[in-house]
Enzyme design. Structure first.
Site, PDB file in Angstrom:
ATOM      1  N   TYR A  89     -29.260 -39.119  53.957  1.00  0.00           N
ATOM      2  CA  TYR A  89     -29.948 -38.078  53.189  1.00  0.00           C
ATOM      3  C   TYR A  89     -29.675 -38.116  51.685  1.00  0.00           C
ATOM      4  CZ  TYR A  89     -30.820 -36.269  57.851  1.00  0.00           C
ATOM      5  OH  TYR A  89     -31.228 -36.138  59.161  1.00  0.00           O
ATOM      6  N   HIS A 132     -40.034 -34.745  55.087  1.00  0.00           N
ATOM      7  CA  HIS A 132     -38.692 -35.128  55.547  1.00  0.00           C
ATOM      8  C   HIS A 132     -38.100 -36.075  54.517  1.00  0.00           C
ATOM      9  CE1 HIS A 132     -39.483 -33.400  59.457  1.00  0.00           C
ATOM     10  NE2 HIS A 132     -40.668 -33.986  59.407  1.00  0.00           N
TER      11      HIS A 132
HETATM   12  C1  DQA Z   1     -35.004 -34.294  58.404  1.00  0.00           C
HETATM   13  C2  DQA Z   1     -35.166 -35.248  59.589  1.00  0.00           C
HETATM   14  C3  DQA Z   1     -34.827 -34.559  60.905  1.00  0.00           C
HETATM   15  O1  DQA Z   1     -34.968 -35.459  61.997  1.00  0.00           O
HETATM   16  C4  DQA Z   1     -33.397 -34.055  60.888  1.00  0.00           C
HETATM   17  O2  DQA Z   1     -33.101 -33.339  62.069  1.00  0.00           O
HETATM   18  C5  DQA Z   1     -33.073 -33.272  59.675  1.00  0.00           C
HETATM   19  C6  DQA Z   1     -33.623 -33.679  58.382  1.00  0.00           C
HETATM   20  C7  DQA Z   1     -35.212 -35.004  57.069  1.00  0.00           C
HETATM   21  O3  DQA Z   1     -35.431 -34.313  56.069  1.00  0.00           O
HETATM   22  O4  DQA Z   1     -35.131 -36.253  56.994  1.00  0.00           O
HETATM   23  O5  DQA Z   1     -32.285 -32.319  59.721  1.00  0.00           O
HETATM   24  O6  DQA Z   1     -35.985 -33.276  58.506  1.00  0.00           O
END
Ligand code: DQA
Length: 149
Positions: free
Chosen positions: A24, A101
């Site tokens: 992330y 995402h």
């Molecule tokens: C997310 C992707 C999801 O699969 C995960 O559960 C997240 C973050 C993303 O921003 O990449 O919490 O939404």
């Protein structure tokens, strides 16, 4: 028409910066709030940026956005892949929805490849880290412009 866009963030996104940074990145949610605010300013939109770890709060905010905002950008986080309640709230929403995402969910575990939110979204932007919020605000401003035409 209102130029207010809700940006709604789901569970664990409050931990960004320290949470699995290899996936992330180092950007915190406060950084993202600032990036999104600046992008909205440039696009002539205002944003209401929120995060909750609770499914019911997210449902309430989606309903609120449908009443009070012109559009909705949502990162449902883990609830993306599980929540019929969030999908139903989005399907009932009167305003355009863009799903975002940070990570490319299609490159990850198979359970992340299915999104309930996508059934209600005009489009999906994923995989570009914090830039997905800027890209979504740009896409939303174009959608709202074309709605006016
Ligand atoms: C997310 C992707 C999801 O699969 C995960 O559960 C997240 C973050 C993303 O921003 O990449 O919490 O939404």
């Amino acid at each position: 028409m209102s130029n207010l866009v809700f940006v709604i963030n789901g569970p664990n996104l409050n931990l960004l910066g320290g949470r699995e940074p290899e996936i992330y990145g180092q950007t915190t949610l406060d950084d993202i709030r600032q990036i999104a605010t600046d992008s909205a300013d440039s696009a002539g939109l205002s944003i209401d940026f929120r995060q909750s770890n609770e499914e019911g709060a997210l449902v309430d905010w989606i309903q609120e956005a449908s009443r009070d905002a012109a559009g909705l950008i949502i990162n449902g986080a883990g609830y993306t892949h599980t929540s019929v309640a969030i999908m139903d709230a989005l399907l009932a929403s009167a305003v355009p929805v863009i799903e975002v995402h940070l990570s490319n969910i299609y490159k990850r575990e198979e359970f992340r490849h299915h999104s309930y939110i996508s059934r209600a979204a005009q489009g999906v932007i994923c995989g570009f880290g914090a830039d997905v919020y800027t890209l979504a605000i740009l896409a939303m401003s174009k959608l709202l412009e074309s709605d006016k035409a």
